[in-house]
Design an enzyme around this catalytic site. Structure first.
Site, PDB file in Angstrom:
ATOM      1  CE1 TYR A  62      -5.267   6.915   0.442  1.00  0.00           C
ATOM      2  CE2 TYR A  62      -4.440   7.218   2.677  1.00  0.00           C
ATOM      3  CZ  TYR A  62      -4.940   6.395   1.691  1.00  0.00           C
ATOM      4  OH  TYR A  62      -5.113   5.049   1.939  1.00  0.00           O
ATOM      5  CG  HIS A 106      -5.694  -3.299   0.453  1.00  0.00           C
ATOM      6  ND1 HIS A 106      -4.827  -2.936  -0.558  1.00  0.00           N
ATOM      7  CD2 HIS A 106      -5.444  -2.450   1.484  1.00  0.00           C
ATOM      8  CE1 HIS A 106      -4.099  -1.906  -0.165  1.00  0.00           C
ATOM      9  NE2 HIS A 106      -4.446  -1.603   1.073  1.00  0.00           N
ATOM     10  CG  ASP A 125      -1.995   1.018   1.228  1.00  0.00           C
ATOM     11  OD1 ASP A 125      -2.905   1.000   0.385  1.00  0.00           O
ATOM     12  OD2 ASP A 125      -1.893   1.904   2.106  1.00  0.00           O
TER      13      ASP A 125
END
Length: 287
Positions: A210, A266, A104
């Site tokens: 992010y 994930h 990730d």
């Protein structure tokens, strides 16, 4: 000794690098391997992977800047700075060449590290992510089917205001929604992540991972001008990124293995630990 240390018996350390304090776990001996976690996780993501790798390797497992027991400064969440943090940690520990495993956000950091310091990376493993500048932007495009949380996390201040006090509800949503089997992330594990991301500054730091992604993508364009020469392994869960991660980097490397992991979402290290241990052991042992 806290509960985690007592249960898993890992050695916990801190180091001052790049003007911040990083927490990291170490185990084993031999050639060094660095494991880099994703969001909303910490070093703890790798708890089921560390013991197996530590039988043959020195395993270094940091909390990224902003996560877990590491410092949570206001700035420095672009992947170039995060990669420099880890590079300086490795250097301080006395290692030169390492193998990197990232999931990730951690995979984005590992990818940047490998491009910035290619002579110092023996092997690179990327797990269930899309990389800024290499396909992530499409996933961020909500108007065309992209995932909504990218836009939400990038808004200044609002996510922190809405999620504070509701950390369990918000983080647990991702663990259940993005897993192939929603029960694969145990309640005690969710509780640990919630505990860490409920600390002052932790949510803001997580969202800042992010908020830098578009700039990361612009910066990463330069990496398309050359190829990575170290062997690369890239896996995605079949109900998540699948084989797209591997395909997205074929243009910049001649040494990529991997594909899609069956019955996996994930959170590969926690959903399919045995598959990952076997894949890493085989890949890392190849000459």
């Amino acid at each position: 000794m806290n509960k985690i240390e007592g249960k898993f018996n890992f050695e916990h350390h801190t180091a001052i690098v790049n003007d911040i304090r990083l927490h990291y776990v170490m185990a084993g001996s031999g050639e060094p391997i660095v494991l880099l976690h994703g969001w909303p996780q910490t070093w703890y993501e790798w708890k089921d992977i560390i013991p197996a790798l530590a039988q043959s390797y020195t395993v270094i497992v940091p909390d990224l800047r902003g996560a877990g027991l590491s410092d949570k400064p206001v700035t420095g969440y672009d992947k170039l700075t995060l990669a420099k943090d880890i590079y300086l940690l490795v250097e301080q520990l006395g290692f030169k060449e390492v193998s990197l495993v990232g999931h990730d956000i951690g995979a984005m950091v590992a990818f940047t590290y490998a491009n910035e310091y290619p002579e110092d990376v023996k092997k690179l493993v990327l797990l269930d992510t899309l990389l800024p500048g290499f396909g992530l932007e499409q996933l961020m495009d909500v108007a065309n089917g992209g995932m909504w949380h990218f836009g939400f996390h990038m808004v200044d201040d609002l996510p922190e205001a809405l999620v504070t006090g509701r950390e369990y509800q918000y983080l647990n949503y991702y663990f259940k929604k993005l897993s192939y089997n929603p029960t694969s992330i145990k309640e005690e594990d969710v509780a640990e992540y919630v505990r860490q991301y409920s600390k002052p500054g932790a949510l803001r730091a997580g969202f800042n991972y992010y908020r830098t992604l578009l700039d990361d993508g612009q910066y990463n364009q330069q990496y398309k001008e050359h190829k990575l020469t170290m062997p690369i392994l890239a896996y995605g869960g079949e109900t998540s990124t699948g084989d797209y991660l591997r395909q997205s980097i074929l243009a910049i490397t001649d040494h990529v293995e991997g594909g899609s992991i069956p019955e996996c979402g994930h959170y590969i290290a926690e959903e399919q630990p045995e598959f990952l241990i076997n894949a890493l052991t085989k890949f890392l042992s190849q000459s």
